[in-house]
Design an enzyme around this catalytic site. Structure first.
Site, short mmCIF file in Angstrom:
data_model
loop_
_atom_site.label_atom_id
_atom_site.label_comp_id
_atom_site.label_asym_id
_atom_site.label_seq_id
_atom_site.Cartn_x
_atom_site.Cartn_y
_atom_site.Cartn_z
CG ASN A 93 -1.86 -1.10 1.36
OD1 ASN A 93 -2.19 -1.52 2.47
ND2 ASN A 93 -2.31 -1.65 0.24
CG LEU A 94 3.60 1.30 3.09
CD1 LEU A 94 4.81 1.04 3.95
CD2 LEU A 94 2.56 2.13 3.86
CD GLN A 95 2.41 2.37 -6.01
OE1 GLN A 95 1.40 2.07 -5.37
NE2 GLN A 95 2.42 2.52 -7.32
NE ARG A 96 -2.44 1.62 -4.31
CZ ARG A 96 -1.84 0.52 -3.86
NH1 ARG A 96 -0.53 0.44 -3.83
NH2 ARG A 96 -2.56 -0.50 -3.43
CG ASP A 104 -10.31 -0.92 -4.13
OD1 ASP A 104 -11.40 -1.35 -3.69
OD2 ASP A 104 -9.22 -1.40 -3.77
CG ASN A 105 -15.17 -2.71 -4.46
OD1 ASN A 105 -16.39 -2.81 -4.35
ND2 ASN A 105 -14.40 -2.36 -3.43
CB CYS A 108 -5.32 -1.57 -7.79
SG CYS A 108 -3.85 -0.63 -7.44
CB CYS A 121 -4.43 -15.01 -10.82
SG CYS A 121 -6.13 -14.58 -10.41
#
Length: 383
Positions: free
Chosen positions: A75-78, A135-136, A193, A341
């Site tokens: 999560n920390l990338q954004r 996000d859905n 995502c 997946c």
């Protein structure tokens, strides 16, 4: 917005909001309106992070945070409201700690639970305006319908790869989300995502614009995004707009609405089977049992190599989905095959492709490796 007694600004608040007070469009009266306001944020992730930070910094009196997830390192990338020290913590608690440090004058109400048809209306009616950072599609339709039924404006935002969207729904005379998207897309056409990726800075752009839209609405200034879908292209740093009109035939905000109660939004969006263990899928716990049998199934992981390197089910064979049509010879025939997946979407696509290619005994792992990490192997890294 509901009228409440105007709270006086303290000396500390006068100093803190000095740059607002010098704006004629805000001033002391506007700052007091912000202090009276109650804003509900759905999601404390990519969009919710910048929206919450700027709403708190602006002096919104009460912020409600709804999110059932915990902070993960991916999560920390954004999701900039969280940091490495809060990995594993409920996002609403991590966010609340950061927001209190930013502005202790803001009251924070946290709801570490999933928004559902059973609790949405009760939550939303407690607030003046809703900012949707979900996000859905099931949650977006749920939030929209609940806001319309409770007569609350909704600041909509969404992100995908390098593109974002923004609008304001549910204001008198304006459209709602269903006026724009009457029907949800097929689940298999909606990569998550995780599967599609997202440029980390993009939710910062869109989430900040959501905060701006909410602040404008509270203050009653500027031109709102109602009736406009704003499209943001991060790669070209360009914006364009699409006019969106209220649909008089809309089932929820039309002249004669037929949707007057919240429904099952997973079923409405066609994703119920993805978690039900119906034919064509196998649950993680059932797969764990099958792997201990005399003739265990073949595990075919159709993710990308970097995802496989993060964590995979022992004994699984990596065969990325784009390469599958060219490497069919590597898939054992005559044996049970389980495609895998991250969340179950790509594996379902691989399952269907293999069945069309003549492989009769193929099922998909419901929920993917994420479900495996939750239900079978908690030591597996999640992303």
């Amino acid at each position: 917005m509901e009228t409440r007694p105007a709270p006086a600004l303290t000396t500390d608040e006068l100093l803190r909001y000095a740059r607002h007070l010098t704006l004629p469009e805000v001033g002391a009266a506007g700052q007091e309106r912000l202090k009276r306001a109650r804003v509900l944020l759905i999601g404390a992730g990519g969009l919710g992070s910048p929206a919450a930070l700027y709403l708190a910094a602006a002096g919104v009196g009460t912020l409600g945070l709804v999110d059932a997830d915990r902070v993960d390192v991916s999560n920390l990338q954004r999701q900039i409201i969280h940091d490495t020290s809060t990995i594993g913590v409920l996002k609403v608690h991590s966010a609340a700690t950061r927001l209190h440090a930013l502005n202790p004058h803001v009251a924070l109400e946290t709801f570490g639970e999933r928004l559902t048809s059973g609790n949405a209306r009760e939550l939303i009616r407690q607030f003046d305006i809703v900012v949707d950072g979900s996000d859905n599609f099931p949650t977006r339709y749920l939030v929209n319908d609940a806001c319309i039924l409770e007569h609350r404006p909704l600041v909509y935002g969404s992100i995908f790869r390098f593109e974002g969207q923004l609008s304001l729904f549910g204001v008198p005379g304006g459209p709602c989300y269903r006026c724009l998207f009457a029907e949800p897309p097929a689940p298999e056409l909606v990569p998550s995502c995780v599967e599609a990726g997202v440029l980390g800075v993009l939710p910062g752009l869109v989430g900040t614009m959501q905060a701006l839209e909410a602040i404008k609405w509270i203050l009653g200034i500027g031109t709102s995004a109602s009736g406009r879908l704003i499209l943001i292209d991060a790669l070209s740093i360009r914006q364009r707009e699409i006019a969106v009109q209220r649909d008089p035939e809309c089932v929820v905000c039309g002249d004669q609405p037929t949707l007057t109660e919240l429904v099952d939004y997973d079923a409405f969006c066609g994703i119920s089977l993805a978690t039900s263990g119906e034919a064509g899928e196998i649950a993680a716990t059932a797969l764990a049992v099958a792997l201990g049998a005399t003739n265990p199934p073949v595990l075919l992981d159709v993710r990308e190599e970097w995802e496989y390197a993060i964590g995979h089910i022992p004994g699984s064979q990596l065969l990325p989905l784009p390469e599958l049509p060219h490497r069919l010879a590597e898939v054992p025939d005559g044996r049970e095959v389980v495609t895998i997946c991250h969340s179950g979407i790509r594996s379902a696509t691989a399952r269907d492709f293999l069945r069309r290619a003549g492989y009769a005994h193929v099922v998909s792992l419901a929920g993917g490796v994420d479900a495996w990490a939750c239900d079978v192997d908690a030591s597996m890294a999640r992303y």
